[in-house]
Enzyme design. Structure first.
Site, mmCIF file in Angstrom:
data_model
loop_
_atom_site.group_PDB
_atom_site.id
_atom_site.type_symbol
_atom_site.label_atom_id
_atom_site.label_comp_id
_atom_site.label_asym_id
_atom_site.label_seq_id
_atom_site.Cartn_x
_atom_site.Cartn_y
_atom_site.Cartn_z
ATOM 1 N N CYS A 79 1.751 8.830 -1.596
ATOM 2 C CA CYS A 79 3.236 8.736 -1.450
ATOM 3 C C CYS A 79 3.675 9.787 -2.892
ATOM 4 O O CYS A 79 3.478 11.023 -2.732
ATOM 5 C CB CYS A 79 3.936 7.579 -1.708
ATOM 6 S SG CYS A 79 5.174 7.458 -0.832
ATOM 7 N N HIS A 170 1.183 4.172 1.622
ATOM 8 C CA HIS A 170 0.846 3.305 0.704
ATOM 9 C C HIS A 170 -0.387 2.371 1.252
ATOM 10 O O HIS A 170 -0.010 1.726 2.133
ATOM 11 C CB HIS A 170 1.774 2.419 0.285
ATOM 12 C CG HIS A 170 2.742 3.092 -0.569
ATOM 13 N ND1 HIS A 170 2.762 2.930 -1.985
ATOM 14 C CD2 HIS A 170 3.944 3.637 -0.157
ATOM 15 C CE1 HIS A 170 3.894 3.362 -2.351
ATOM 16 N NE2 HIS A 170 4.414 4.047 -1.315
ATOM 17 N N GLU A 172 -2.523 0.549 -0.384
ATOM 18 C CA GLU A 172 -2.679 -0.517 -1.597
ATOM 19 C C GLU A 172 -1.994 -1.557 -1.164
ATOM 20 O O GLU A 172 -2.022 -2.714 -1.903
ATOM 21 C CB GLU A 172 -2.466 -0.148 -2.948
ATOM 22 C CG GLU A 172 -0.968 -0.059 -3.498
ATOM 23 C CD GLU A 172 -0.345 1.149 -2.756
ATOM 24 O OE1 GLU A 172 -0.760 1.956 -2.099
ATOM 25 O OE2 GLU A 172 1.045 1.483 -3.313
HETATM 26 N N1 GLN Z 1 10.849 8.902 -2.353
HETATM 27 C C1 GLN Z 1 9.839 9.029 -3.585
HETATM 28 C C2 GLN Z 1 9.807 10.172 -3.855
HETATM 29 O O1 GLN Z 1 10.303 11.374 -3.445
HETATM 30 C C3 GLN Z 1 8.511 8.407 -3.112
HETATM 31 C C4 GLN Z 1 8.464 7.276 -2.640
HETATM 32 C C5 GLN Z 1 7.094 6.343 -2.868
HETATM 33 O O2 GLN Z 1 6.329 6.672 -3.535
HETATM 34 N N2 GLN Z 1 7.084 5.354 -2.064
HETATM 35 O O3 GLN Z 1 9.339 10.473 -5.000
#
Ligand code: GLN
Length: 190
Positions: A79, A170, A172
């Site tokens: 992410c 994610h 995890e």
């Molecule tokens: N929206 C976050 C970003 O742009 C990422 C979200 C996440 O890691 N769950 O940094």
């Protein structure tokens, strides 16, 4: 000797990654400083807020240390971790590590309410993986040398190169440690 896979612990949901890795019998220390990084066989950059990550990485000097670490050690990013590792962002002006040639759209599915959980298919993993997409980015294009590895419907949500494995979701947040095992087998131990 036990493998040591650090989890970048300056921000975000690092503890859950540590839990998944420990279930697989590896050492999973929290990494906050360059000296700690040097002792690891691999690293996970968790989700969180990518802008904060990059700011803190710059401040602590870890930004350059991560690039150097990746010259011979693998990194998995999830992410916000994927955003930080990418070469370019299409909707945000921010410096990134540039360790995997992908262009990324931050918050590509919309806002927090558009977060969802769904099956992800990963090349090399027989079972489907449960993907938690939380204000997730979207991979909009892959550069030469970047492989598409995981798919949600037909969209690429996991990509890799020789020493980077990056995903928009994610892994995890479930009890299933398949994705972490995949990283260990294909990238750390290979
Ligand atoms: N929206 C976050 C970003 O742009 C990422 C979200 C996440 O890691 N769950 O940094």
């Amino acid at each position: 000797m036990k493998l040591k896979i650090g989890v970048l612990g300056i921000q975000g949901d690092f503890a859950m990654h540590q839990k998944s890795l420990r279930k697989l019998g590896v050492n999973a220390p929290n990494i906050r400083y360059n000296e700690e990084l040097a002792l690891c066989d691999g690293l996970v950059i968790p989700g969180g807020e990518s802008t904060t990550f990059v700011k803190l990485l710059k401040k602590t000097g870890m930004f350059d240390a991560l690039i150097e670490f990746n010259e011979n050690k693998p990194i998995m990013g999830t992410c916000a971790g994927l955003i930080a590792l990418s070469t370019s962002l299409i909707n945000h002006n921010m410096e990134t590590l540039g360790l995997i040639d992908i262009s990324v759209e931050r918050n590509g599915y919309g806002r927090q309410v558009d977060s969802f959980i769904d099956d992800v298919r990963v090349d090399g993993i027989e079972t489907l993986v449960e993907g938690f997409f939380i204000r997730a980015p979207r991979i909009r294009s892959l550069g030469e040398g970047t492989k598409a590895i995981g798919f949600h419907n037909d969209e690429v949500v996991m990509a890799g190169n020789e020493r980077i494995l990056a995903m928009t979701f994610h892994p995890e947040l479930t009890n299933d440690t398949t994705v972490h095992r995949f990283f260990i087998d294909k990238y750390v131990r290979k």
